[in-house]
Design a protein around this motif. Structure first.
Motif, PDB file in Angstrom:
ATOM      1  N   GLU A 256      -4.478  -9.415   4.986  1.00 54.04           N
ATOM      2  CA  GLU A 256      -3.252  -9.128   5.117  1.00 54.04           C
ATOM      3  C   GLU A 256      -2.224  -9.706   3.900  1.00 54.04           C
ATOM      4  N   VAL A 257      -1.273  -8.692   3.714  1.00 53.20           N
ATOM      5  CA  VAL A 257      -0.518  -8.887   2.504  1.00 53.20           C
ATOM      6  C   VAL A 257       0.881  -8.951   2.982  1.00 53.20           C
ATOM      7  N   ARG A 258       1.722 -10.015   2.851  1.00 51.95           N
ATOM      8  CA  ARG A 258       2.940 -10.119   3.510  1.00 51.95           C
ATOM      9  C   ARG A 258       4.327  -9.984   2.504  1.00 51.95           C
ATOM     10  N   LEU A 259       5.052  -9.012   2.857  1.00 51.19           N
ATOM     11  CA  LEU A 259       6.176  -8.868   2.023  1.00 51.19           C
ATOM     12  C   LEU A 259       7.563  -9.321   2.380  1.00 51.19           C
ATOM     13  N   THR A 260       8.513  -9.564   1.799  1.00 48.36           N
ATOM     14  CA  THR A 260       9.879  -9.512   2.281  1.00 48.36           C
ATOM     15  C   THR A 260      10.830  -8.617   1.803  1.00 48.36           C
ATOM     16  N   PRO A 261      11.797  -8.417   2.540  1.00 53.17           N
ATOM     17  CA  PRO A 261      12.898  -7.216   2.243  1.00 53.17           C
ATOM     18  C   PRO A 261      13.412  -7.292   0.540  1.00 53.17           C
ATOM     19  N   ASN A 262      13.669  -8.449   0.334  1.00 49.98           N
ATOM     20  CA  ASN A 262      14.157  -8.429  -0.873  1.00 49.98           C
ATOM     21  C   ASN A 262      13.295  -9.094  -2.115  1.00 49.98           C
ATOM     22  N   ILE A 263      12.154  -8.510  -2.221  1.00 50.16           N
ATOM     23  CA  ILE A 263      11.109  -8.838  -3.228  1.00 50.16           C
ATOM     24  C   ILE A 263      11.445  -8.393  -4.409  1.00 50.16           C
ATOM     25  N   ASP A 264      11.228  -9.117  -5.527  1.00 50.58           N
ATOM     26  CA  ASP A 264      11.368  -8.446  -6.694  1.00 50.58           C
ATOM     27  C   ASP A 264      10.434  -7.450  -7.156  1.00 50.58           C
ATOM     28  N   THR A 265      10.342  -6.821  -8.198  1.00 51.96           N
ATOM     29  CA  THR A 265       9.477  -5.580  -8.764  1.00 51.96           C
ATOM     30  C   THR A 265       8.133  -6.329  -9.056  1.00 51.96           C
ATOM     31  N   ASN A 266       8.319  -7.679  -9.896  1.00 49.90           N
ATOM     32  CA  ASN A 266       7.255  -8.251 -10.149  1.00 49.90           C
ATOM     33  C   ASN A 266       6.307  -8.830  -9.158  1.00 49.90           C
ATOM     34  N   ASP A 267       7.003  -9.449  -8.220  1.00 47.20           N
ATOM     35  CA  ASP A 267       6.251 -10.076  -7.239  1.00 47.20           C
ATOM     36  C   ASP A 267       5.633  -8.923  -6.276  1.00 47.20           C
ATOM     37  N   LEU A 268       6.199  -7.714  -6.292  1.00 48.03           N
ATOM     38  CA  LEU A 268       5.761  -6.518  -5.674  1.00 48.03           C
ATOM     39  C   LEU A 268       4.303  -6.146  -6.188  1.00 48.03           C
ATOM     40  N   ASN A 269       4.289  -6.144  -7.812  1.00 51.98           N
ATOM     41  CA  ASN A 269       3.284  -5.712  -8.557  1.00 51.98           C
ATOM     42  C   ASN A 269       2.144  -6.634  -8.162  1.00 51.98           C
ATOM     43  N   THR A 270       2.458  -7.967  -8.140  1.00 49.82           N
ATOM     44  CA  THR A 270       1.355  -9.054  -8.065  1.00 49.82           C
ATOM     45  C   THR A 270       0.794  -8.784  -6.515  1.00 49.82           C
ATOM     46  N   LYS A 271       1.514  -8.632  -5.494  1.00 49.98           N
ATOM     47  CA  LYS A 271       0.954  -8.300  -4.287  1.00 49.98           C
ATOM     48  C   LYS A 271       0.238  -6.881  -4.269  1.00 49.98           C
ATOM     49  N   ILE A 272       0.621  -5.762  -5.178  1.00 48.85           N
ATOM     50  CA  ILE A 272      -0.108  -4.640  -5.079  1.00 48.85           C
ATOM     51  C   ILE A 272      -1.350  -4.941  -5.761  1.00 48.85           C
ATOM     52  N   SER A 273      -1.517  -5.574  -6.880  1.00 44.34           N
ATOM     53  CA  SER A 273      -2.856  -6.038  -7.491  1.00 44.34           C
ATOM     54  C   SER A 273      -3.832  -6.605  -6.418  1.00 44.34           C
ATOM     55  N   ALA A 274      -3.315  -7.641  -5.565  1.00 43.22           N
ATOM     56  CA  ALA A 274      -3.880  -8.374  -4.569  1.00 43.22           C
ATOM     57  C   ALA A 274      -4.515  -7.476  -3.652  1.00 43.22           C
ATOM     58  N   ALA A 275      -3.895  -6.400  -3.253  1.00 35.80           N
ATOM     59  CA  ALA A 275      -4.197  -5.694  -2.179  1.00 35.80           C
ATOM     60  C   ALA A 275      -5.429  -4.535  -2.842  1.00 35.80           C
ATOM     61  N   ARG A 276      -5.176  -4.259  -4.228  1.00 35.40           N
ATOM     62  CA  ARG A 276      -6.019  -3.391  -4.696  1.00 35.40           C
ATOM     63  C   ARG A 276      -7.540  -4.141  -4.775  1.00 35.40           C
ATOM     64  N   LYS A 277      -7.505  -5.533  -5.169  1.00 33.80           N
ATOM     65  CA  LYS A 277      -8.814  -6.147  -4.982  1.00 33.80           C
ATOM     66  C   LYS A 277      -9.527  -6.127  -3.745  1.00 33.80           C
ATOM     67  N   PHE A 278      -8.558  -6.217  -2.793  1.00 30.61           N
ATOM     68  CA  PHE A 278      -9.186  -6.263  -1.503  1.00 30.61           C
ATOM     69  C   PHE A 278      -9.726  -4.922  -0.924  1.00 30.61           C
ATOM     70  N   LEU A 279      -9.256  -3.926  -1.594  1.00 33.75           N
ATOM     71  CA  LEU A 279      -9.390  -2.563  -1.206  1.00 33.75           C
ATOM     72  C   LEU A 279     -10.870  -2.127  -2.003  1.00 33.75           C
ATOM     73  N   GLU A 280     -10.959  -2.557  -3.288  1.00 28.66           N
ATOM     74  CA  GLU A 280     -12.208  -2.540  -4.176  1.00 28.66           C
ATOM     75  C   GLU A 280     -13.474  -3.128  -3.422  1.00 28.66           C
ATOM     76  N   LYS A 281     -13.150  -4.272  -2.741  1.00 29.52           N
ATOM     77  CA  LYS A 281     -14.237  -5.076  -2.003  1.00 29.52           C
ATOM     78  C   LYS A 281     -14.757  -4.309  -0.615  1.00 29.52           C
ATOM     79  N   GLY A 282     -14.001  -3.309  -0.357  1.00 32.68           N
ATOM     80  CA  GLY A 282     -14.189  -2.671   0.780  1.00 32.68           C
ATOM     81  C   GLY A 282     -13.432  -2.978   1.932  1.00 32.68           C
ATOM     82  N   ASN A 283     -12.540  -3.878   1.837  1.00 38.38           N
ATOM     83  CA  ASN A 283     -11.680  -4.431   3.183  1.00 38.38           C
ATOM     84  C   ASN A 283     -10.634  -3.572   3.501  1.00 38.38           C
ATOM     85  N   LYS A 284     -10.059  -3.431   4.613  1.00 39.25           N
ATOM     86  CA  LYS A 284      -8.822  -2.783   5.001  1.00 39.25           C
ATOM     87  C   LYS A 284      -7.820  -3.760   4.722  1.00 39.25           C
TER      88      LYS A 284
END
Length: 153
Positions: A70-98
């Motif tokens: 799970e990746v949790r976001l808030t509605p007022n997230i900044d672009t850099n924070d969003l990019n960090t969450k995107i890279s974390a999600a990318r790592k999970f996806l590359e390992k084969g997880n949903k």
């Protein structure tokens, strides 16, 4: 009836089958009890159980368990924070997880739930090359939830 070395011994009475098993010094095991007539095999029962456990273990090894991260976001997230969450999600996806992406709302943010949907859409667009949307964004209580899975190669 099936013999110790796998050859078919034919149809016979249960007493005769039991006698043959006792002569060989091993057990008489029902392989297919629901068949007509039931199929039995002359075999060492402890060895049979061992081989069954070994087969089950092999099947468990071959199973691929898919976790949902799970990746949790808030509605007022900044672009850099969003990019960090995107890279974390990318790592999970590359390992084969949903990946379950949840956009959580608190207090007055609830009134802007509809306008904040674009954050999840941008998140999915940023991961479009390695992920596909399994479940599009949907309101669940105080959050919007979207599920991504890795693309098949």
């Amino acid at each position: 009836m099936i013999g110790e070395d796998g050859e078919q011994l034919g149809v016979m009475s249960s007493q005769e089958a039991l006698r043959l098993a006792e002569e060989a010094g091993v057990d008489l095991v029902k392989i297919a009890p629901n068949a007509a007539p039931p199929v039995v095999k002359i075999i060492d029962f402890s060895r049979y159980r061992y081989e069954q456990r070994r087969r089950e273990k092999e099947q468990k090894k071959k199973q691929n368990v898919i976790e949902v991260k799970e990746v949790r976001l808030t509605p007022n997230i900044d672009t850099n924070d969003l990019n960090t969450k995107i890279s974390a999600a990318r790592k999970f996806l590359e390992k084969g997880n949903k990946v379950k992406v949840s956009l959580r709302f608190r207090g007055r943010e609830m009134s802007r739930m509809g306008q904040s949907k674009y954050i999840l859409d941008d998140f999915a667009a940023a991961l479009a090359e390695c992920a596909q949307v399994d479940k599009p964004s949907k309101a669940e209580g105080r959050s919007l939830v979207m599920i991504l899975s890795p693309k098949k190669k």
